[in-house]
Design a protein around this motif. Structure first.
Motif, PDB file in Angstrom:
ATOM      1  N   GLN A   5       0.251  12.355  -6.671  1.00 25.25           N
ATOM      2  CA  GLN A   5       0.677  13.076  -5.470  1.00 25.25           C
ATOM      3  C   GLN A   5      -0.046  12.561  -4.233  1.00 25.25           C
ATOM      4  N   LEU A   6      -1.335  12.309  -4.368  1.00 25.08           N
ATOM      5  CA  LEU A   6      -2.129  11.797  -3.254  1.00 25.08           C
ATOM      6  C   LEU A   6      -1.577  10.465  -2.766  1.00 25.08           C
ATOM      7  N   LEU A   7      -1.298   9.567  -3.690  1.00 31.69           N
ATOM      8  CA  LEU A   7      -0.725   8.272  -3.330  1.00 31.69           C
ATOM      9  C   LEU A   7       0.591   8.475  -2.587  1.00 31.69           C
ATOM     10  N   GLY A   8       1.455   9.325  -3.112  1.00 32.64           N
ATOM     11  CA  GLY A   8       2.750   9.560  -2.484  1.00 32.64           C
ATOM     12  C   GLY A   8       2.624  10.097  -1.067  1.00 32.64           C
ATOM     13  N   GLU A   9       1.742  11.050  -0.865  1.00 28.55           N
ATOM     14  CA  GLU A   9       1.548  11.609   0.470  1.00 28.55           C
ATOM     15  C   GLU A   9       0.991  10.572   1.428  1.00 28.55           C
ATOM     16  N   ASN A  10       0.054   9.769   0.971  1.00 32.72           N
ATOM     17  CA  ASN A  10      -0.530   8.741   1.834  1.00 32.72           C
ATOM     18  C   ASN A  10       0.484   7.655   2.186  1.00 32.72           C
ATOM     19  N   ASP A  38      10.693   8.161  -5.347  1.00 35.72           N
ATOM     20  CA  ASP A  38      10.035   8.856  -6.463  1.00 35.72           C
ATOM     21  C   ASP A  38       8.517   8.830  -6.302  1.00 35.72           C
ATOM     22  N   LEU A  39       7.982   7.693  -5.868  1.00 37.66           N
ATOM     23  CA  LEU A  39       6.533   7.587  -5.663  1.00 37.66           C
ATOM     24  C   LEU A  39       6.077   8.537  -4.561  1.00 37.66           C
ATOM     25  N   GLU A  40       6.802   8.573  -3.463  1.00 38.56           N
ATOM     26  CA  GLU A  40       6.425   9.447  -2.351  1.00 38.56           C
ATOM     27  C   GLU A  40       6.466  10.919  -2.743  1.00 38.56           C
ATOM     28  N   ARG A  41       7.389  11.285  -3.618  1.00 41.59           N
ATOM     29  CA  ARG A  41       7.493  12.676  -4.077  1.00 41.59           C
ATOM     30  C   ARG A  41       6.511  12.985  -5.203  1.00 41.59           C
ATOM     31  N   VAL A  48       0.005  -0.591 -11.141  1.00 38.86           N
ATOM     32  CA  VAL A  48      -1.026  -1.210 -10.307  1.00 38.86           C
ATOM     33  C   VAL A  48      -0.368  -2.209  -9.356  1.00 38.86           C
ATOM     34  N   ARG A  49       0.582  -2.931  -9.844  1.00 38.13           N
ATOM     35  CA  ARG A  49       1.305  -3.908  -9.013  1.00 38.13           C
ATOM     36  C   ARG A  49       2.010  -3.213  -7.848  1.00 38.13           C
ATOM     37  N   ALA A  50       2.635  -2.062  -8.097  1.00 41.44           N
ATOM     38  CA  ALA A  50       3.334  -1.332  -7.037  1.00 41.44           C
ATOM     39  C   ALA A  50       2.362  -0.870  -5.958  1.00 41.44           C
ATOM     40  N   VAL A  51       1.198  -0.383  -6.363  1.00 46.99           N
ATOM     41  CA  VAL A  51       0.194   0.044  -5.386  1.00 46.99           C
ATOM     42  C   VAL A  51      -0.235  -1.138  -4.520  1.00 46.99           C
ATOM     43  N   GLY A  52      -0.444  -2.273  -5.134  1.00 46.35           N
ATOM     44  CA  GLY A  52      -0.820  -3.468  -4.385  1.00 46.35           C
ATOM     45  C   GLY A  52       0.261  -3.916  -3.424  1.00 46.35           C
ATOM     46  N   ARG A  53       1.493  -3.887  -3.858  1.00 42.19           N
ATOM     47  CA  ARG A  53       2.613  -4.295  -2.993  1.00 42.19           C
ATOM     48  C   ARG A  53       2.789  -3.334  -1.832  1.00 42.19           C
ATOM     49  N   LEU A  54       2.661  -2.045  -2.101  1.00 43.73           N
ATOM     50  CA  LEU A  54       2.779  -1.064  -1.027  1.00 43.73           C
ATOM     51  C   LEU A  54       1.655  -1.229  -0.015  1.00 43.73           C
ATOM     52  N   ALA A  55       0.453  -1.436  -0.501  1.00 45.85           N
ATOM     53  CA  ALA A  55      -0.679  -1.633   0.406  1.00 45.85           C
ATOM     54  C   ALA A  55      -0.442  -2.840   1.302  1.00 45.85           C
ATOM     55  N   ALA A  57       2.446  -4.228   2.109  1.00 48.89           N
ATOM     56  CA  ALA A  57       3.571  -3.962   3.011  1.00 48.89           C
ATOM     57  C   ALA A  57       3.181  -3.010   4.134  1.00 48.89           C
ATOM     58  N   LEU A  58       2.205  -2.141   3.879  1.00 52.52           N
ATOM     59  CA  LEU A  58       1.741  -1.192   4.883  1.00 52.52           C
ATOM     60  C   LEU A  58       0.518  -1.708   5.642  1.00 52.52           C
ATOM     61  N   THR A  59       0.138  -2.940   5.382  1.00 58.12           N
ATOM     62  CA  THR A  59      -1.033  -3.591   5.997  1.00 58.12           C
ATOM     63  C   THR A  59      -2.300  -2.740   5.875  1.00 58.12           C
ATOM     64  N   THR A  60      -2.558  -2.362   4.634  1.00 55.48           N
ATOM     65  CA  THR A  60      -3.769  -1.611   4.317  1.00 55.48           C
ATOM     66  C   THR A  60      -4.279  -2.095   2.969  1.00 55.48           C
ATOM     67  N   THR A  61      -5.205  -1.381   2.378  1.00 58.24           N
ATOM     68  CA  THR A  61      -5.759  -1.753   1.081  1.00 58.24           C
ATOM     69  C   THR A  61      -5.370  -0.701   0.037  1.00 58.24           C
ATOM     70  N   PRO A  62      -5.330  -1.100  -1.226  1.00 61.79           N
ATOM     71  CA  PRO A  62      -4.978  -0.131  -2.269  1.00 61.79           C
ATOM     72  C   PRO A  62      -5.907   1.081  -2.289  1.00 61.79           C
ATOM     73  N   ASP A  63      -7.192   0.872  -2.070  1.00 57.57           N
ATOM     74  CA  ASP A  63      -8.104   2.020  -2.101  1.00 57.57           C
ATOM     75  C   ASP A  63      -7.830   2.988  -0.960  1.00 57.57           C
ATOM     76  N   HIS A  64      -7.337   2.486   0.157  1.00 55.93           N
ATOM     77  CA  HIS A  64      -6.977   3.367   1.270  1.00 55.93           C
ATOM     78  C   HIS A  64      -5.811   4.275   0.883  1.00 55.93           C
ATOM     79  N   LEU A  65      -4.878   3.768   0.088  1.00 48.45           N
ATOM     80  CA  LEU A  65      -3.740   4.580  -0.352  1.00 48.45           C
ATOM     81  C   LEU A  65      -4.164   5.697  -1.297  1.00 48.45           C
TER      82      LEU A  65
END
Length: 70
Positions: A5-10, A38-41, A48-55, A57-65
């Motif tokens: 949920q935290l990842l989705g909200e971020n 689905d991830l956002e909800r 792990v790959r999806a988190v990295g790709r999202l980070a 694409a959002l110009t941030t780091t996985p730990d920030h998400l």
């Protein structure tokens, strides 16, 4: 709140801050819009790959998400 949920909200917050639609972010991250939705909800467990790709694409780091206080 659990990490899924935290990842989705971020992701949703950052996507909106950057003025991106789900479709545009999904394209930039190389995933389907329905998967991103689905991830956002918080209804789908991210890879792990999806988190990295999202980070990237959002110009941030996985730990920030996954950070609670941003």
């Amino acid at each position: 709140m659990d990490l899924v949920q935290l990842l989705g909200e971020n992701v949703r917050r950052l996507r909106k801050e950057r003025g991106l639609s789900q479709e545009e972010l999904a394209f930039r991250a190389g995933m389907k819009r329905s998967y991103l939705s689905d991830l956002e909800r918080g209804t789908r467990n991210p890879t792990v790959r999806a988190v990295g790709r999202l980070a990237q694409a959002l110009t941030t780091t996985p730990d920030h998400l996954l950070h609670r206080d941003f």
